[in-house]
Scaffold this motif. Sequence first.
Motif, PDB file in Angstrom:
ATOM      1  N   LYS A 274     -65.632   1.610  -4.384  1.00 27.92           N
ATOM      2  CA  LYS A 274     -66.223   0.400  -3.850  1.00 27.92           C
ATOM      3  C   LYS A 274     -65.850  -0.813  -4.709  1.00 27.92           C
ATOM      4  O   LYS A 274     -65.937  -0.775  -5.931  1.00 27.92           O
ATOM      5  CB  LYS A 274     -67.743   0.550  -3.774  1.00 27.92           C
ATOM      6  N   GLY A 275     -65.446  -1.865  -4.052  1.00 25.42           N
ATOM      7  CA  GLY A 275     -65.173  -3.120  -4.750  1.00 25.42           C
ATOM      8  C   GLY A 275     -63.851  -3.180  -5.485  1.00 25.42           C
ATOM      9  O   GLY A 275     -63.663  -4.070  -6.325  1.00 25.42           O
ATOM     10  N   LEU A 276     -62.905  -2.281  -5.191  1.00 24.32           N
ATOM     11  CA  LEU A 276     -61.612  -2.327  -5.867  1.00 24.32           C
ATOM     12  C   LEU A 276     -60.831  -3.561  -5.440  1.00 24.32           C
ATOM     13  O   LEU A 276     -60.843  -3.936  -4.260  1.00 24.32           O
ATOM     14  CB  LEU A 276     -60.796  -1.070  -5.552  1.00 24.32           C
ATOM     15  N   PRO A 277     -60.130  -4.218  -6.365  1.00 22.17           N
ATOM     16  CA  PRO A 277     -59.288  -5.362  -5.975  1.00 22.17           C
ATOM     17  C   PRO A 277     -58.142  -4.887  -5.089  1.00 22.17           C
ATOM     18  O   PRO A 277     -57.704  -3.737  -5.166  1.00 22.17           O
ATOM     19  CB  PRO A 277     -58.783  -5.900  -7.319  1.00 22.17           C
ATOM     20  N   LYS A 278     -57.619  -5.805  -4.271  1.00 21.28           N
ATOM     21  CA  LYS A 278     -56.616  -5.419  -3.291  1.00 21.28           C
ATOM     22  C   LYS A 278     -55.693  -6.586  -3.014  1.00 21.28           C
ATOM     23  O   LYS A 278     -56.123  -7.739  -2.990  1.00 21.28           O
ATOM     24  CB  LYS A 278     -57.308  -4.951  -2.006  1.00 21.28           C
ATOM     25  N   VAL A 279     -54.394  -6.286  -2.852  1.00 19.74           N
ATOM     26  CA  VAL A 279     -53.420  -7.304  -2.455  1.00 19.74           C
ATOM     27  C   VAL A 279     -52.580  -6.758  -1.302  1.00 19.74           C
ATOM     28  O   VAL A 279     -52.470  -5.543  -1.123  1.00 19.74           O
ATOM     29  CB  VAL A 279     -52.484  -7.687  -3.629  1.00 19.74           C
ATOM     30  N   ARG A 280     -52.012  -7.659  -0.522  1.00 23.64           N
ATOM     31  CA  ARG A 280     -51.152  -7.243   0.585  1.00 23.64           C
ATOM     32  C   ARG A 280     -49.794  -6.840   0.036  1.00 23.64           C
ATOM     33  O   ARG A 280     -49.180  -7.564  -0.759  1.00 23.64           O
ATOM     34  CB  ARG A 280     -51.005  -8.399   1.581  1.00 23.64           C
ATOM     35  N   THR A 281     -49.301  -5.662   0.456  1.00 23.46           N
ATOM     36  CA  THR A 281     -48.093  -5.106  -0.140  1.00 23.46           C
ATOM     37  C   THR A 281     -47.073  -4.732   0.932  1.00 23.46           C
ATOM     38  O   THR A 281     -47.411  -4.498   2.089  1.00 23.46           O
ATOM     39  CB  THR A 281     -48.411  -3.845  -0.967  1.00 23.46           C
ATOM     40  N   ASP A 282     -45.818  -4.684   0.509  1.00 23.49           N
ATOM     41  CA  ASP A 282     -44.713  -4.124   1.279  1.00 23.49           C
ATOM     42  C   ASP A 282     -44.131  -2.973   0.484  1.00 23.49           C
ATOM     43  O   ASP A 282     -44.202  -2.967  -0.759  1.00 23.49           O
ATOM     44  CB  ASP A 282     -43.630  -5.169   1.533  1.00 23.49           C
ATOM     45  N   MET A 283     -43.523  -2.016   1.187  1.00 18.57           N
ATOM     46  CA  MET A 283     -42.968  -0.854   0.499  1.00 18.57           C
ATOM     47  C   MET A 283     -41.662  -0.449   1.163  1.00 18.57           C
ATOM     48  O   MET A 283     -41.499  -0.571   2.378  1.00 18.57           O
ATOM     49  CB  MET A 283     -43.974   0.298   0.512  1.00 18.57           C
ATOM     50  N   THR A 284     -40.724   0.035   0.347  1.00 18.58           N
ATOM     51  CA  THR A 284     -39.442   0.503   0.844  1.00 18.58           C
ATOM     52  C   THR A 284     -38.849   1.501  -0.131  1.00 18.58           C
ATOM     53  O   THR A 284     -39.387   1.726  -1.228  1.00 18.58           O
ATOM     54  CB  THR A 284     -38.474  -0.666   1.054  1.00 18.58           C
ATOM     55  N   TRP A 285     -37.732   2.092   0.265  1.00 15.69           N
ATOM     56  CA  TRP A 285     -36.943   2.941  -0.634  1.00 15.69           C
ATOM     57  C   TRP A 285     -35.882   2.076  -1.309  1.00 15.69           C
ATOM     58  O   TRP A 285     -35.289   1.196  -0.679  1.00 15.69           O
ATOM     59  CB  TRP A 285     -36.228   4.051   0.135  1.00 15.69           C
ATOM     60  N   VAL A 286     -35.611   2.339  -2.569  1.00 15.50           N
ATOM     61  CA  VAL A 286     -34.523   1.679  -3.288  1.00 15.50           C
ATOM     62  C   VAL A 286     -33.758   2.726  -4.089  1.00 15.50           C
ATOM     63  O   VAL A 286     -34.310   3.765  -4.457  1.00 15.50           O
ATOM     64  CB  VAL A 286     -35.054   0.579  -4.252  1.00 15.50           C
ATOM     65  N   PRO A 287     -32.468   2.493  -4.344  1.00 13.70           N
ATOM     66  CA  PRO A 287     -31.709   3.432  -5.181  1.00 13.70           C
ATOM     67  C   PRO A 287     -32.260   3.449  -6.610  1.00 13.70           C
ATOM     68  O   PRO A 287     -32.732   2.438  -7.122  1.00 13.70           O
ATOM     69  CB  PRO A 287     -30.282   2.876  -5.138  1.00 13.70           C
ATOM     70  N   TRP A 288     -32.163   4.592  -7.243  1.00 17.13           N
ATOM     71  CA  TRP A 288     -32.582   4.756  -8.633  1.00 17.13           C
ATOM     72  C   TRP A 288     -31.451   5.409  -9.394  1.00 17.13           C
ATOM     73  O   TRP A 288     -30.411   5.767  -8.814  1.00 17.13           O
ATOM     74  CB  TRP A 288     -33.857   5.605  -8.692  1.00 17.13           C
ATOM     75  N   THR A 289     -31.578   5.537 -10.683  1.00 16.48           N
ATOM     76  CA  THR A 289     -30.540   6.155 -11.500  1.00 16.48           C
ATOM     77  C   THR A 289     -31.149   7.181 -12.441  1.00 16.48           C
ATOM     78  O   THR A 289     -32.326   7.112 -12.784  1.00 16.48           O
ATOM     79  CB  THR A 289     -29.789   5.106 -12.349  1.00 16.48           C
ATOM     80  N   HIS A 290     -30.304   8.124 -12.864  1.00 21.24           N
ATOM     81  CA  HIS A 290     -30.750   9.088 -13.866  1.00 21.24           C
ATOM     82  C   HIS A 290     -31.119   8.398 -15.164  1.00 21.24           C
ATOM     83  O   HIS A 290     -32.055   8.808 -15.860  1.00 21.24           O
ATOM     84  CB  HIS A 290     -29.646  10.120 -14.122  1.00 21.24           C
ATOM     85  N   VAL A 391     -25.907  14.625 -20.295  1.00 21.04           N
ATOM     86  CA  VAL A 391     -27.315  14.932 -20.528  1.00 21.04           C
ATOM     87  C   VAL A 391     -28.198  13.901 -19.840  1.00 21.04           C
ATOM     88  O   VAL A 391     -29.213  14.237 -19.218  1.00 21.04           O
ATOM     89  CB  VAL A 391     -27.615  14.994 -22.034  1.00 21.04           C
ATOM     90  N   VAL A 392     -27.817  12.631 -19.941  1.00 25.10           N
ATOM     91  CA  VAL A 392     -28.551  11.569 -19.239  1.00 25.10           C
ATOM     92  C   VAL A 392     -27.865  11.265 -17.918  1.00 25.10           C
ATOM     93  O   VAL A 392     -28.413  11.479 -16.839  1.00 25.10           O
ATOM     94  CB  VAL A 392     -28.672  10.307 -20.111  1.00 25.10           C
ATOM     95  N   GLY A 393     -26.662  10.757 -17.966  1.00 29.63           N
ATOM     96  CA  GLY A 393     -25.895  10.528 -16.753  1.00 29.63           C
ATOM     97  C   GLY A 393     -26.148   9.177 -16.124  1.00 29.63           C
ATOM     98  O   GLY A 393     -27.135   8.499 -16.392  1.00 29.63           O
ATOM     99  N   ASP A 394     -25.195   8.797 -15.249  1.00 32.21           N
ATOM    100  CA  ASP A 394     -25.269   7.511 -14.562  1.00 32.21           C
ATOM    101  C   ASP A 394     -25.270   7.690 -13.051  1.00 32.21           C
ATOM    102  O   ASP A 394     -24.705   6.878 -12.323  1.00 32.21           O
ATOM    103  CB  ASP A 394     -24.087   6.622 -14.963  1.00 32.21           C
ATOM    104  N   VAL A 395     -25.889   8.746 -12.584  1.00 37.38           N
ATOM    105  CA  VAL A 395     -25.951   8.977 -11.138  1.00 37.38           C
ATOM    106  C   VAL A 395     -26.783   7.873 -10.482  1.00 37.38           C
ATOM    107  O   VAL A 395     -27.891   7.580 -10.931  1.00 37.38           O
ATOM    108  CB  VAL A 395     -26.571  10.357 -10.835  1.00 37.38           C
ATOM    109  N   LEU A 396     -26.236   7.270  -9.442  1.00 43.61           N
ATOM    110  CA  LEU A 396     -26.935   6.221  -8.697  1.00 43.61           C
ATOM    111  C   LEU A 396     -27.212   6.725  -7.290  1.00 43.61           C
ATOM    112  O   LEU A 396     -26.304   7.172  -6.587  1.00 43.61           O
ATOM    113  CB  LEU A 396     -26.095   4.947  -8.624  1.00 43.61           C
ATOM    114  N   GLY A 397     -28.479   6.676  -6.890  1.00 40.29           N
ATOM    115  CA  GLY A 397     -28.851   7.138  -5.564  1.00 40.29           C
ATOM    116  C   GLY A 397     -28.422   6.171  -4.475  1.00 40.29           C
ATOM    117  O   GLY A 397     -27.962   5.059  -4.731  1.00 40.29           O
ATOM    118  N   GLU A 398     -28.581   6.613  -3.230  1.00 38.99           N
ATOM    119  CA  GLU A 398     -28.246   5.788  -2.078  1.00 38.99           C
ATOM    120  C   GLU A 398     -29.394   5.820  -1.088  1.00 38.99           C
ATOM    121  O   GLU A 398     -30.072   6.838  -0.939  1.00 38.99           O
ATOM    122  CB  GLU A 398     -26.964   6.289  -1.403  1.00 38.99           C
TER     123      GLU A 398
END
Length: 812
Positions: A274-290, A391-398
């Motif tokens: 009850k009473g939690l603060p709230k804001v209007r949001t948008d959401m999507t997928w974005v590429p990420w990396t290792h 070990v870490v790598g530079d894989v970039l998602g799509e």
Amino acid sequence: MTGVDGSPGATADGGPLLLGVRHHGPGSARAVRAALDSARPRTVLIEGPPEADPLVPLAADEEMRPPVALLAHAVDEPGRSAFWPLAEFSPEWVAIRWALEHGVPARFIDLPAAHTLAWQGEDPASRQDGTGEAEPGPSVDGRGDGAGPTGAAGPGADGGPEDTVRVDPVAVLARTAGYDDPERWWEDVVEHRGAGTADALAPFAVLEEAMGALREAFGTGGCERDLVREAYMRLQVRAARREFGRDVAVVCGAWHVPALRRRTSVAADRALLKGLPKVRTDMTWVPWTHRRLSRAGGYGAGIDSPGWYGHLFAAPDRPVERWLTRVAGLLREEGRIVSSAHVIEAVRLAGTLAALRGRPLPGLSETTDAVRAVMCEGSDVPLALVHDRLVVGDVLGEVPASAPAVPLQRDLARLQKRLRLKPEPQERELELDLRRETDAGRSRLLHRLRLLGIGWGEPVVSRGSTGTFRETWRLRWDPELAVRVAEAGVWGTTVLGAATAKAEAEAVAAQALAEVTALAERCLRAELSDALPVVMRVLADRAALDADVGHLAQALPALVRALRYGDVRGTDTRALAEVATGLADRVFVGLPPACAALDAEAAEEMRRHIDAVHGSVGLLAEGAVGARGGLRGRWCSVLRVLSGRDSVPGVIRGRAVRLVLDDGELAQEDAARLMGLVLSPGTAPADAAAWIEGFVGGGSGGGMLLVHDERLLGLVDAWLTGVPADAFTDVLPLLRRTFSAYEPGVRRTLGELVRRGPGARGGAAATGSGPSGFAVERDAGRADAVLPVLRLLLGADGAGGNGAAGLVGVAR
């Protein structure tokens, strides 16, 4: 009382199937897949923001390639954002894919991102690098990878002061088992656990029991907001059971499992929300990396070796052998000699080390030690390459094109495709020739993005050419740039429109004249023709009102550089040229009185302004006609005035003399006369030293001038030897700063000339016996002495008269 209780990890008594996992754990991912195959639930509930439910079907798209992340941002403040990264070996991703493959609804049940982002607004310290990826953590606590309501670092991460009060469950369990390394304990008990266990739910029951004991001992582990998140998750689980019955599977951090199992009332859970603060949001997928999944990447999603974990998850069998084969291939590509025998020996050594250390299978530490000893010959240099690339790598998602995106992101993707400028996680240099249309388009795009605050590319000094038609960029695409694109979306729907609007707004808001001139330069490089009139109008107004000569001098170089870039890009810069000329005239008028009665610090700053104006005038007057053609002459007159006024500090007078001398407007004899006057006994030593600093210091190449003009060097030498002892300590720091800036070869040559002394010059010229390499007149005898050696080196014989004559000319 209504609860979601049940026996650990099972549904025998009607409770939900609670699968406690470690985020980004390949062992947990395999176990989740096996448990779902065994239980066949009617719905799968996953720890994550429920706003992402409409995005779940995109995970089945053929163009979706993990690692990816769910990005949530506040609509009215795009910079307030949070990420939920998912790799191929993340249990949550496996659960999503299993549900889509089996036609089962998959839903997220964590606290909505609307509350998470609102909490960020209340607690700015919880945001990291302006994005606030929420609650990373290396453990099974469920607070990792954006799952939590804040952006503060979670247990085990280098996240700040709260690390001392939060609990890392994996570390506690590892210490209890006698391990000093939580990662090694986790690999032994989870990642190396054999597949095909008879009871697919057994590991979850054991982990839940362990987490229950930890929750009894540590409570929330230092994160009170977990209570709110767990209350929301319990409500979601109850709602799913009412809809689907008892066949409900929940995939969440193991830390939360005891809380979800606990009996609570619906009213109590709703009271926490009850009473939690709230804001209007948008959401999507974005590429990420290792790299962003590792702690070293700055976002610390909780694992040190995403590349290694990805390999463990993808390898069908013999993971150690396959890994060491990949390492050998990488080292061969880098020119190291690594044979199949090296791979065999490394596999044997890794197995032996695992047996000695009491481990069921070789882990990353054993394979790393084996690679260092066998393939790298004990060196950590090639091993660092293995760590960075594998070990870490530079894989970039799509992410598929059908994923929701702001219009600016779509326009950027279109431009990237048209210009063949693909985002890549690896840092690389891009050489551009602005005479080619494609390269010119790339330059425009990168400059516009920089103006919008999207730092995909960073301009660097070109190594091949200094021409204005060439540019060198260092490119690297980071996942958080998606947030910058969302932020820049408030300026427009296209890159051109957004950059134009922001440039106009920055021009109006600029306070300093130099800011406006720098903006004009950036507009020309980005070819923002619609923004340039606004910027020029503001520039003219600021220039007319600003009476500070330092500000005017600081603004002129940027204008001149803008003119040069306007020429190479074919931009009409007549209005800019008129402003630059007017600015130069105002500098000429105001500079002499502005240089009077300055202290040492202000004089040094003014000297730098004079250097900048001198270079700008040279470029501005280059090829100019009419009114602009006289700029160089008027500037030379200003320098002569500065060089002759006693009220002007010595460093400025010396610099003015040097600049006029370099331009050929002052003879060497006149320069020597002026130096002699300044270095006379009537001048204070400190003022004389400052004059020398201005004349031959400041990186002006004055060292070579003293090498080639021994009269000037003799004047300096005679003055320096005559400085009284009590004044010498005062001028020494300034002289040391002046001469220490010279190249080592120049200093050595000056030392030889000074050591020889003025009295030896005449004798050396007469007898030819002076120190090697130094004489007032050319010594023909010494030059002839080297001819036999030159004939020997060049293969010339005595019969070749012309060749001998040429050698004599060279020697003399």
